[in-house]
Scaffold this active site. Structure first.
Site, mmCIF file in Angstrom:
data_model
loop_
_atom_site.group_PDB
_atom_site.id
_atom_site.type_symbol
_atom_site.label_atom_id
_atom_site.label_comp_id
_atom_site.label_asym_id
_atom_site.label_seq_id
_atom_site.Cartn_x
_atom_site.Cartn_y
_atom_site.Cartn_z
ATOM 1 N NE ARG A 196 -2.913 0.508 3.307
ATOM 2 C CZ ARG A 196 -2.142 0.657 4.404
ATOM 3 N NH1 ARG A 196 -1.333 1.705 4.511
ATOM 4 N NH2 ARG A 196 -2.191 -0.229 5.364
ATOM 5 C CE1 TYR B 169 -16.439 11.169 -16.376
ATOM 6 C CE2 TYR B 169 -16.098 11.144 -14.014
ATOM 7 C CZ TYR B 169 -16.355 10.477 -15.195
ATOM 8 O OH TYR B 169 -16.535 9.122 -15.179
ATOM 9 C CG ASP C 63 -9.907 16.075 -15.006
ATOM 10 O OD1 ASP C 63 -9.169 15.495 -15.825
ATOM 11 O OD2 ASP C 63 -10.970 15.596 -14.583
ATOM 12 C CE LYS D 54 -12.468 7.908 -18.503
ATOM 13 N NZ LYS D 54 -12.837 9.145 -17.842
HETATM 14 C C1 LIG Z 1 -13.343 9.541 -16.557
HETATM 15 C C2 LIG Z 1 -13.015 10.883 -16.020
HETATM 16 C C3 LIG Z 1 -12.813 11.091 -14.645
HETATM 17 C C4 LIG Z 1 -12.962 9.974 -13.623
HETATM 18 O O1 LIG Z 1 -12.003 9.003 -13.776
HETATM 19 P P1 LIG Z 1 -12.230 7.425 -13.436
HETATM 20 O O2 LIG Z 1 -10.956 6.828 -13.842
HETATM 21 O O3 LIG Z 1 -13.417 6.981 -14.228
HETATM 22 O O4 LIG Z 1 -12.490 7.373 -11.960
HETATM 23 C C5 LIG Z 1 -12.487 12.367 -14.227
HETATM 24 N N1 LIG Z 1 -12.383 13.395 -15.103
HETATM 25 C C6 LIG Z 1 -12.578 13.224 -16.419
HETATM 26 C C7 LIG Z 1 -12.443 14.394 -17.328
HETATM 27 C C8 LIG Z 1 -12.905 11.968 -16.922
HETATM 28 O O5 LIG Z 1 -13.122 11.824 -18.249
#
Ligand SMILES: *Cc1c(COP(=O)(O)O)cnc(C)c1O
Length: 379
Positions: free
Chosen positions: A46, A98, A170, A195
């Protein structure tokens, strides 16, 4: 080192045990100690794991930061940032956001006495009137989902610095191939590595990168204390994904441009949202802070008829109807009935999520096949 070299070599060295060029998947929870507390830097997975650490070094390298942290999902990474705050603190966030981030802010952290202001940040000067002595964090997502609005990171960072407020960005949609928020003055870069960084739709993961050692120490403390880490197998997969990020992103951008232009000229299409068009309201900022315009394209159809949008999306054969984005394969989504279904119709229409809005994550297939698919489905 240039970016295209960093994605392959950044923060990486052959494994010290046997010289493996790719970091082995250290599928272990614990590590031998020669005497109590004496070990080779690893005591429990961890806290630290060599495969995860290799990935964290790669995250830091490609975002031009000094410290990377990997989490079990993008939302777990955001959760760790919010845990820097305490009851009574306030956050100013992008309004077009998001959905999962919005849910985390409003349904979890509001319960702990943190206050959120959701603000249209396309004009950065809108932010300043929400700042007070309790403001601790500005949260920016750019390009936004699904409207592909662009927020000026440099201008926002100047406001954050002036008021000694943290700025987190983000960077999931842009990736460091297109935009490097730390260089533009942000304190924290966040990724849903699920992504583009992973890039193959086979792993859910999150990441954070910072420059500042104190901030890194606080986030590492939270990562270890709250425990939302990712496993070694997933770390290996994302590390492998990152090695082709530059070539994938180049093709995502080329195909995105081709498809945005095709849609804009189509008689059945009402509007195309893509920051590369010179008439996009924030095109100049996109051009200044991004290397290219990405593979995400949203559009509406003439008449704005829900049934026609559903029919279109059901007829697609190469594009897959699915949530998520950023993988090698092209995906199509219908925000009004998928990602934004929980938002009341009037509310979602205010930000542009109308019934006929379709969001495309343009993959790296041959553009001619993608266009032929859109053509038959629009017909
Ligand atoms: C998918 C996404 C998230 C969340 O991420 P997860 O890996 O699904 O928890 C946050 N911000 C954006 C812009 C996203 O496309």
């Amino acid at each position: 080192m240039k970016f295209n070299t960093k994605v392959i070599h950044g923060g990486q060295k052959p494994d010290p045990a046997y010289g493996a060029v790719m970091p082995p998947i250290y599928q272990t929870t614990t590590y031998v100690q020669t005497s109590p507390g004496e070990h080779k830097g690893y005591a429990y997975s961890r806290s630290h794991n060599p495969t995860r650490n290799a990935l964290e070094n790669a995250f830091a390298s490609i975002e031009n930061g000094n410290f990377g942290l990997a989490f079990g999902s993008g939302l777990a990474a955001i959760d760790a940032i919010l845990k820097l705050l305490k009851s009574g603190d306030e956050v100013i966030s992008t309004s077009d956001l998001y959905g999962g981030t919005y849910r985390l802010f409003t349904k979890i952290f509001e319960n702990f006495g943190i206050k959120f202001h959701f603000v249209g940040m396309e004009n950065a000067s809108n932010i300043e009137s929400y700042i007070n002595a309790n403001t601790k964090l500005i949260w920016v997502e750019t390009p936004t989902n699904p409207m592909l609005n662009i927020i000026d990171i440099k201008a926002t960072a100047a406001i954050a610095k002036k008021h000694t407020v943290l700025l987190a960005v983000d960077n999931t949609f842009a990736t460091p191939y297109l935009q490097q928020p730390l260089d533009l003055g942000a304190d924290i870069v966040m990724h849903s590595a699920t992504k583009y960084l992973g890039g193959h739709s086979d792993v859910v993961m999150g990441g954070l990168v910072v420059k500042d050692k104190d901030l890194a120490d606080k986030l590492y403390f939270i990562q270890n204390a709250s425990g939302a880490i990712c496993g070694p197998q997933d770390s290996f997969l994302v590390l492998r994904g990152i090695k082709t990020l530059h070539v994938r992103m180049q093709r995502h951008c080329e195909n995105g441009k081709t498809i945005a232009s095709y849609l804009a000229a189509h008689p059945k299409v009402e509007q195309v949202y893509w920051p590369g068009f010179t008439n996009h309201p924030n095109h100049d900022i996109a051009k200044a802070q991004m290397g290219d315009f990405g593979g995400m394209v949203s559009f509406t159809t003439k008449g704005n008829i829900l049934e026609e949008a559903i029919k279109f999306i059901e007829k697609l054969k190469v594009f897959t109807l699915a949530e998520s984005l950023g993988g090698v394969e092209s995906l199509a989504g219908h925000p009004a009935s998928m990602t934004h279904a929980s938002i009341p119709k009037e509310e979602r229409e205010k930000i542009g999520v109308v019934d006929s809005l379709i969001r495309l994550s343009v993959g790296i297939e041959d553009a001619a096949d993608l266009i032929a698919d859109l053509e038959q489905a629009l017909g």
